[in-house]
Design a protein around this motif. Structure first.
Motif, PDB file in Angstrom:
ATOM      1  N   ILE A 122      -7.030 -16.221   4.153  1.00  0.00           N
ATOM      2  CA  ILE A 122      -7.086 -15.099   5.104  1.00  0.00           C
ATOM      3  C   ILE A 122      -7.142 -15.624   6.538  1.00  0.00           C
ATOM      4  CG2 ILE A 122      -8.564 -13.216   5.932  1.00  0.00           C
ATOM      5  CD1 ILE A 122      -9.319 -12.774   2.925  1.00  0.00           C
ATOM      6  N   THR A 123      -8.013 -16.603   6.763  1.00  0.00           N
ATOM      7  CA  THR A 123      -8.154 -17.171   8.113  1.00  0.00           C
ATOM      8  C   THR A 123      -6.865 -17.860   8.547  1.00  0.00           C
ATOM      9  OG1 THR A 123     -10.514 -17.490   7.722  1.00  0.00           O
ATOM     10  CG2 THR A 123      -9.545 -18.710   9.548  1.00  0.00           C
ATOM     11  N   ALA A 124      -6.262 -18.628   7.655  1.00  0.00           N
ATOM     12  CA  ALA A 124      -5.013 -19.318   7.996  1.00  0.00           C
ATOM     13  C   ALA A 124      -3.911 -18.312   8.329  1.00  0.00           C
ATOM     14  CB  ALA A 124      -4.584 -20.223   6.846  1.00  0.00           C
ATOM     15  N   GLY A 125      -3.831 -17.242   7.551  1.00  0.00           N
ATOM     16  CA  GLY A 125      -2.835 -16.212   7.845  1.00  0.00           C
ATOM     17  C   GLY A 125      -3.040 -15.590   9.211  1.00  0.00           C
ATOM     18  N   TRP A 126      -4.294 -15.272   9.539  1.00  0.00           N
ATOM     19  CA  TRP A 126      -4.605 -14.678  10.842  1.00  0.00           C
ATOM     20  C   TRP A 126      -4.305 -15.667  11.961  1.00  0.00           C
ATOM     21  CZ3 TRP A 126      -9.975 -12.063  12.121  1.00  0.00           C
ATOM     22  CH2 TRP A 126      -9.869 -11.359  13.313  1.00  0.00           C
ATOM     23  N   LEU A 127      -4.654 -16.940  11.759  1.00  0.00           N
ATOM     24  CA  LEU A 127      -4.384 -17.954  12.781  1.00  0.00           C
ATOM     25  C   LEU A 127      -2.888 -18.135  13.012  1.00  0.00           C
ATOM     26  CD1 LEU A 127      -6.900 -20.912  12.329  1.00  0.00           C
ATOM     27  CD2 LEU A 127      -6.422 -19.640  14.408  1.00  0.00           C
ATOM     28  N   VAL A 128      -2.128 -18.243  11.938  1.00  0.00           N
ATOM     29  CA  VAL A 128      -0.677 -18.414  12.071  1.00  0.00           C
ATOM     30  C   VAL A 128      -0.075 -17.206  12.782  1.00  0.00           C
ATOM     31  CG1 VAL A 128       1.481 -18.526  10.766  1.00  0.00           C
ATOM     32  CG2 VAL A 128      -0.425 -20.008  10.143  1.00  0.00           C
ATOM     33  N   SER A 129      -0.514 -16.020  12.392  1.00  0.00           N
ATOM     34  CA  SER A 129      -0.026 -14.803  13.032  1.00  0.00           C
ATOM     35  C   SER A 129      -0.376 -14.782  14.519  1.00  0.00           C
ATOM     36  CB  SER A 129      -0.623 -13.588  12.332  1.00  0.00           C
ATOM     37  OG  SER A 129      -0.369 -12.415  13.042  1.00  0.00           O
ATOM     38  N   SER A 130      -1.598 -15.173  14.846  1.00  0.00           N
ATOM     39  CA  SER A 130      -2.036 -15.170  16.245  1.00  0.00           C
ATOM     40  C   SER A 130      -1.344 -16.247  17.067  1.00  0.00           C
ATOM     41  CB  SER A 130      -3.550 -15.381  16.325  1.00  0.00           C
ATOM     42  OG  SER A 130      -4.230 -14.338  15.699  1.00  0.00           O
ATOM     43  N   LEU A 131      -1.141 -17.410  16.454  1.00  0.00           N
ATOM     44  CA  LEU A 131      -0.513 -18.504  17.184  1.00  0.00           C
ATOM     45  C   LEU A 131       0.991 -18.332  17.334  1.00  0.00           C
ATOM     46  CD1 LEU A 131      -2.509 -21.501  15.696  1.00  0.00           C
ATOM     47  CD2 LEU A 131      -2.629 -20.626  18.039  1.00  0.00           C
ATOM     48  N   SER A 132       1.599 -17.544  16.466  1.00  0.00           N
ATOM     49  CA  SER A 132       3.039 -17.334  16.579  1.00  0.00           C
ATOM     50  C   SER A 132       3.389 -16.534  17.828  1.00  0.00           C
ATOM     51  CB  SER A 132       3.582 -16.640  15.326  1.00  0.00           C
ATOM     52  OG  SER A 132       3.076 -15.322  15.240  1.00  0.00           O
ATOM     53  N   GLY A 133       2.395 -15.889  18.414  1.00  0.00           N
ATOM     54  CA  GLY A 133       2.602 -15.141  19.651  1.00  0.00           C
ATOM     55  C   GLY A 133       2.677 -16.039  20.872  1.00  0.00           C
ATOM     56  N   GLY A 134       2.622 -17.341  20.690  1.00  0.00           N
ATOM     57  CA  GLY A 134       2.801 -18.248  21.819  1.00  0.00           C
ATOM     58  C   GLY A 134       1.512 -18.848  22.338  1.00  0.00           C
ATOM     59  N   GLY A 135       0.548 -19.128  21.464  1.00  0.00           N
ATOM     60  CA  GLY A 135      -0.672 -19.790  21.896  1.00  0.00           C
ATOM     61  C   GLY A 135      -0.348 -21.171  22.421  1.00  0.00           C
ATOM     62  N   ALA A 136      -0.715 -21.445  23.670  1.00  0.00           N
ATOM     63  CA  ALA A 136      -0.397 -22.728  24.296  1.00  0.00           C
ATOM     64  C   ALA A 136      -1.519 -23.720  24.050  1.00  0.00           C
ATOM     65  CB  ALA A 136      -0.179 -22.527  25.787  1.00  0.00           C
ATOM     66  N   PHE A 137      -1.213 -24.759  23.279  1.00  0.00           N
ATOM     67  CA  PHE A 137      -2.186 -25.808  23.025  1.00  0.00           C
ATOM     68  C   PHE A 137      -2.225 -26.754  24.216  1.00  0.00           C
ATOM     69  CE2 PHE A 137      -1.940 -24.427  18.688  1.00  0.00           C
ATOM     70  CZ  PHE A 137      -3.163 -24.793  18.147  1.00  0.00           C
ATOM     71  N   PRO A 138      -3.409 -27.287  24.514  1.00  0.00           N
ATOM     72  CA  PRO A 138      -3.472 -28.314  25.558  1.00  0.00           C
ATOM     73  C   PRO A 138      -2.815 -29.594  25.052  1.00  0.00           C
ATOM     74  CG  PRO A 138      -5.632 -28.001  24.532  1.00  0.00           C
ATOM     75  CD  PRO A 138      -4.703 -26.971  23.951  1.00  0.00           C
TER      76      PRO A 138
END
Length: 172
Positions: A22-38
């Motif tokens: 569940i957490t991985a799915g939410w993270l992937v979904s959230s990061l696919s919106g363009g989360g910029a990693f340092p």
């Protein structure tokens, strides 16, 4: 030496892996919106800070290890996008039980189970915290805090609150 998991841990293992999915799915979904990693060196430094805080945790009778891990977690929430902070903190939570023989009681299976459970709970906790943090920051500042002075002020306040909550929780 591993002797296998007792039956009571099978449900915990199932729960942990479902929670991780569940957490991985939410993270992937959230990061696919363009989360910029340092930069990679910053990510490794932040993971190292989390591991450092856990390494120097204080053993507390009947509680286990008490550390101030919420401090770097809240700090990352304040300076990075919430999904990126959750991914970095979850990675550190995944690594710690695999590195610490004391925390995993010398058992590879316990280490894997704790690693999956800790990473899932940390990621989920930080993703859920954003549901509260973003509206809170918006109500106070009109937008998610990006001004360095506002970040420092609210960051220090939240870090003190997190530290106090962590201490109180460990005393219960």
């Amino acid at each position: 030496r591993d002797r296998g998991m007792t039956p009571r841990y099978h449900w915990l293992a199932l729960y942990s892996f479902v929670l991780a999915a569940i957490t991985a799915g939410w993270l992937v979904s959230s990061l696919s919106g363009g989360g910029a990693f340092p930069p990679v060196w910053v990510v490794l430094l932040l993971i190292g800070i989390c591991l450092f805080v856990w390494h120097f945790g204080i053993p507390v009778p009947r509680v286990g290890l008490s550390s101030m891990e919420r401090v770097p977690q809240v700090g990352m929430l304040l300076v990075l996008s919430p999904p990126v902070a959750a991914a970095i903190c979850a990675t550190a939570s995944l690594v710690w039980p695999l590195l610490s023989r004391r925390y995993s009681h010398g058992s590879t299976r316990a280490a894997v189970l704790r690693a999956v459970h800790n990473a899932a709970m940390t990621g989920l906790m930080l993703l859920l915290a954003t549901i509260v943090l973003v509206p809170f920051a918006t109500a106070l500042l009109g937008d998610y805090p990006t001004d360095p002075v506002a970040c420092a002020f609210y960051g220090a306040t939240l870090l003190l609150m997190a530290a106090a909550c962590n201490i109180l929780w460990d005393l219960l």
